[in-house]
Design a protein around this motif. Structure first.
Motif, short mmCIF file in Angstrom:
data_model
loop_
_atom_site.label_atom_id
_atom_site.label_comp_id
_atom_site.label_asym_id
_atom_site.label_seq_id
_atom_site.Cartn_x
_atom_site.Cartn_y
_atom_site.Cartn_z
N ARG A 258 0.82 -1.21 0.00
CA ARG A 258 0.00 0.00 0.00
C ARG A 258 0.86 1.27 0.00
O ARG A 258 0.50 2.27 -0.62
CB ARG A 258 -0.93 -0.02 1.21
N THR A 260 3.57 1.63 -1.48
CA THR A 260 4.12 1.78 -2.83
C THR A 260 3.04 2.05 -3.86
O THR A 260 3.28 2.77 -4.84
CB THR A 260 4.89 0.50 -3.23
N ASN A 261 1.85 1.50 -3.66
CA ASN A 261 0.85 1.51 -4.73
C ASN A 261 -0.47 2.19 -4.38
O ASN A 261 -1.45 2.05 -5.11
CB ASN A 261 0.56 0.07 -5.16
N SER A 262 -0.52 2.93 -3.27
CA SER A 262 -1.76 3.63 -2.93
C SER A 262 -1.43 5.02 -2.42
O SER A 262 -0.28 5.38 -2.21
CB SER A 262 -2.54 2.84 -1.88
N THR A 263 -2.47 5.81 -2.18
CA THR A 263 -2.30 7.16 -1.65
C THR A 263 -2.72 7.24 -0.19
O THR A 263 -2.88 8.32 0.36
CB THR A 263 -3.13 8.16 -2.48
N GLU A 264 -2.90 6.11 0.46
CA GLU A 264 -3.30 6.07 1.86
C GLU A 264 -2.21 6.67 2.74
O GLU A 264 -1.01 6.53 2.46
CB GLU A 264 -3.59 4.64 2.29
N THR A 265 -2.59 7.28 3.83
CA THR A 265 -1.63 7.81 4.79
C THR A 265 -1.12 6.68 5.69
O THR A 265 -1.71 5.60 5.76
CB THR A 265 -2.28 8.89 5.68
N ARG A 294 8.08 5.71 5.84
CA ARG A 294 8.25 6.82 4.89
C ARG A 294 9.46 6.60 4.01
O ARG A 294 9.44 6.90 2.80
CB ARG A 294 8.37 8.15 5.63
#
Length: 299
Positions: A258, A260-265, A294
């Motif tokens: 996630r 690497t491949n999502s915009t979730e915080t 991060r």
């Protein structure tokens, strides 16, 4: 999804059918080191397969094999023949179809490979031997059908044939893993082999289905229908990790995907995986993945 489907999905499995090899007479072909997993299926004839410095194995028509550790391999009609690198046989405009040697007609194989996401590929590769030989038996009908369909797609180009061949190759891999699992040595250790144990599979399936739940050893044991102590012992024997170690590792693999491949915080990812604070999530992530979240996201 079931654990195997889950893991293959997170590993971003991609299949590629690289083409076929049609030969006659005496021949030997050398393949160098590779990434991911290679597969070859013998359609007609037979050949010897030698992985690295291991003893050669004869593979016959209707059989296939997987190469999971990236080691060099030689295919040959006669192991005494001088090997030629496959690259010397490929025409300048090779399009992934059939390569012919000595006019062909006696031996035909279909080959391809699978790529896996960087960083997590070892989760699958480390539980597989360098060479998996799937022999020709009645229970292998699915693989034989897939290989024959791949041959047709390569020999008789049709719109969408590349996509069809890719999906067929994925079916071959999953079926080969199932067959390897069913024929495994009982002493083999790893999550893949644990799926062959009905109770371990029940626990793993529940854990994968709900990674954010507040799992305890008692809850996992209940899913397996076992006492807590017996479950903990059996799980460690089968998987090679304690139940909680496995659960944490799986959560961190999901988190890495996630990141690497999502915009979730970080907070959203951690909360969805059962962590009450960004700090506790970050600590667990660094312990398992060797990088703070991060920093990992920037790799």
């Amino acid at each position: 999804m079931d654990p195997l489907s889950d893991i293959l999905s997170v590993l971003k499995l991609r299949s590629y059918v690289s083409g076929g090899f049609d030969a006659s007479g005496e021949w030997a072909v050398h393949f160098g080191s590779h990434e991911g997993i290679k597969f070859h299926a013998v359609v007609t004839g037979e050949c010897w397969v030698a992985v690295d410095c291991e003893a050669p194995v004869k593979v016959k028509a209707g059989e296939c094999f997987l190469l999971a550790r990236g080691k060099p391999v030689r295919l040959a009609s006669n192991m005494a023949a001088e090997p030629i690198s496959l690259q010397f046989l490929l025409p300048p405009t090779h399009d992934g179809r059939i390569v012919t040697y000595n006019k062909g007609g006696e031996f035909l194989s279909i080959g391809g490979y699978f790529t896996l996401a960087d960083g997590q590929a070892d989760m699958l590769l480390n539980v597989l031997p360098p060479f998996i030989h799937i022999r020709n038996e009645p229970s292998r009908a699915t693989i034989r059908w897939c290989v024959e369909r791949m041959r047709q797609e390569l020999c008789d180009p049709q719109p969408g044939d590349f996509v069809v061949a890719q999906q067929l190759a994925t079916m071959v891999l999953v079926e080969a893993l199932r067959l390897h699992l069913s024929a495994r040595d009982r002493d083999e250790v790893g999550w893949l082999f644990a799926l062959g144990d009905e109770r371990m599979r029940a626990a793993l399936s529940a854990m994968h289905a709900s990674p954010g739940s507040p799992w305890t050893l008692q809850l996992m044991a209940k899913k397996a229908g076992m006492s807590r102590t017996t479950f903990a012992t059996r799980f460690k024997e089968k998987v090679g990790l304690s139940p909680m170690e496995y659960m944490t590792r799986w959560r961190m693999i999901l988190a890495a995907d996630r990141l690497t491949n999502s915009t979730e915080t970080l907070s959203e990812i951690g909360h969805s995986l059962g962590y009450n604070s960004e700090k506790s999530f970050g600590t667990a992530f660094k312990r398992v993945m060797n990088y703070p979240p991060r920093q990992y996201a920037k790799l």
